[in-house]
Motif scaffolding. Structure first.
Motif, PDB file in Angstrom:
ATOM      1  N   UNK A  62       1.885   1.244  -4.039  1.00 41.30           N
ATOM      2  CA  UNK A  62       3.033   1.942  -4.614  1.00 41.30           C
ATOM      3  C   UNK A  62       4.284   1.674  -3.776  1.00 41.30           C
ATOM      4  N   UNK A  63       5.163   0.777  -4.242  1.00 41.69           N
ATOM      5  CA  UNK A  63       6.365   0.430  -3.469  1.00 41.69           C
ATOM      6  C   UNK A  63       7.352   1.574  -3.296  1.00 41.69           C
ATOM      7  N   UNK A  64       7.233   2.634  -4.115  1.00 42.89           N
ATOM      8  CA  UNK A  64       8.130   3.769  -3.936  1.00 42.89           C
ATOM      9  C   UNK A  64       7.812   4.516  -2.637  1.00 42.89           C
ATOM     10  N   UNK A  65       6.616   4.287  -2.101  1.00 45.49           N
ATOM     11  CA  UNK A  65       6.248   4.868  -0.809  1.00 45.49           C
ATOM     12  C   UNK A  65       6.673   3.958   0.342  1.00 45.49           C
ATOM     13  N   UNK A  66       6.994   2.718  -0.004  1.00 44.53           N
ATOM     14  CA  UNK A  66       7.398   1.724   0.989  1.00 44.53           C
ATOM     15  C   UNK A  66       8.911   1.653   1.104  1.00 44.53           C
ATOM     16  N   UNK A 131       5.595 -11.937   2.103  1.00 47.85           N
ATOM     17  CA  UNK A 131       4.255 -12.080   2.667  1.00 47.85           C
ATOM     18  C   UNK A 131       4.109 -11.473   4.063  1.00 47.85           C
ATOM     19  N   UNK A 132       4.863 -10.423   4.351  1.00 45.96           N
ATOM     20  CA  UNK A 132       4.802  -9.877   5.714  1.00 45.96           C
ATOM     21  C   UNK A 132       4.768  -8.352   5.735  1.00 45.96           C
ATOM     22  N   UNK A 133       4.462  -7.746   4.607  1.00 45.95           N
ATOM     23  CA  UNK A 133       4.408  -6.286   4.506  1.00 45.95           C
ATOM     24  C   UNK A 133       3.354  -5.929   3.467  1.00 45.95           C
ATOM     25  N   UNK A 134       2.950  -4.651   3.412  1.00 47.69           N
ATOM     26  CA  UNK A 134       1.913  -4.259   2.450  1.00 47.69           C
ATOM     27  C   UNK A 134       2.405  -4.233   1.012  1.00 47.69           C
ATOM     28  N   UNK A 135       2.658  -5.439   0.467  1.00 50.06           N
ATOM     29  CA  UNK A 135       3.097  -5.573  -0.927  1.00 50.06           C
ATOM     30  C   UNK A 135       2.126  -6.521  -1.625  1.00 50.06           C
ATOM     31  N   UNK A 136       1.575  -6.107  -2.763  1.00 52.20           N
ATOM     32  CA  UNK A 136       0.661  -6.965  -3.524  1.00 52.20           C
ATOM     33  C   UNK A 136       1.491  -7.908  -4.395  1.00 52.20           C
TER      34      UNK A 136
END
Length: 308
Positions: A62-66, A131-136
């Motif tokens: 959930x990118x809204x948490x990121x 490619x360097x953070x918790x993003x799918x």
């Protein structure tokens, strides 16, 4: 034309000008379909020693948490397919690592795109990810209509195949959202059949701990003995599942000078790789993602291949 539609068109046009293959938008939110897949993959230890994959589970989905107040994930593709490939009589490097580090190249383009958005549209806040953070990233690119997830778990696009990087801008701006495309793998199992280590354990499921890319890049300890007969001369990464994919017959060479390889990389044969020095490594891979393995890591991989 609404302002949302105008802004969407404006951003896509600028992305194209910056050299991106394509650009798609999707509404930021929880990835419901990906959650059980990721959980099952982790529970089966298919991430091997990549313990970072266990971190930030909620943010990964959930990118809204990121990114606080985020409304849109802007997904972008950048081609890296090379015009020329390595000497066939050489240990092999994955094509994405031929040139300069893609993290740096793409991050600069993303910063330029975000600057354009704030200049042309106004008070927009966001963050760039490569490619360097918790993003799918593959899931978001598929959701944004840029392609479908192939049986080898890479994103596939009819027009250009799969030899491209995926990156994102996550912003607090509402845009027109794209819709996913349909799966066009059909009954093809070329990638599954060709995988040297049988890492594609089921269609669309890759056991990362069995993958040659994992063994040559992610694994910090000694390479397990069971890889010895299946490494297929790969010393950094592996492109087999992409090379055999029928959709990659449409791949065209990139137009990004920073992805052009050092000519020495293309010319070296196995003997030269076996005798590579720290100085030559530094010269050839000065700005390369291969620096991640360091000289000692690449030598470990080459020495392992020599003993098969």
């Amino acid at each position: 034309m609404s302002s949302t539609t105008y802004n969407t068109s404006l951003i896509k046009a600028e992305a194209k000008r910056l050299g991106f293959l394509s650009c798609g938008m999707s509404k930021a939110g929880f990835l419901e379909e990906e959650a059980p897949r990721l959980e099952a993959w982790l529970n089966k230890n298919m991430h091997g020693e990549m313990s970072y994959m266990e971190n930030h589970f909620d943010k990964r989905l959930d990118p809204t948490k990121l990114v606080e107040s985020s409304k849109t994930v802007i997904s972008l593709l950048l081609n890296y397919f090379p015009e020329k490939e390595q000497n066939e009589a050489a240990f092999k490097i994955s094509k994405y690592a031929y040139g300069s580090d893609y993290h740096v190249v793409i991050k600069d383009k993303l910063k330029e795109l975000l600057h354009f958005i704030t200049s042309e549209i106004g008070d927009v806040h966001g963050r760039a990810f490569v490619d360097s953070a918790p993003v799918l990233d593959k899931a978001w690119a598929a959701k944004s209509g840029l392609g479908w997830m192939g049986k080898h778990s890479n994103l596939l696009t009819k027009q250009v195949g799969s030899f491209y990087f995926i990156a994102e801008l996550i912003v607090d701006l509402e845009l027109d959202y794209d819709t996913p495309v349909t799966d066009h793998c059909g009954s093809c199992t070329a990638c599954i059949d060709a995988c040297p280590t049988q890492a594609i354990v089921d269609p669309y499921v890759v056991d990362g701990s069995k993958c040659i890319s994992y063994a040559t890049i992610e694994l910090k300890n000694e390479i397990p003995e069971h890889f010895r007969s299946t490494m297929d001369d790969w010393m950094f990464g592996c492109d087999v599942c992409q090379d055999v994919c029928p959709w990659n017959r449409f791949s065209q060479s990139h137009r990004e000078p920073l992805f052009d390889p050092n000519p020495k990389l293309l010319a070296m044969d196995k003997k030269e790789w076996e005798e590579i020095t720290q100085e030559v490594f530094t010269e050839i891979f000065k700005m390369s993602p291969i620096k991640r393995t360091k000289y000692t890591g690449l030598k470990r991989n080459i020495d392992f291949l020599k003993k098969k």
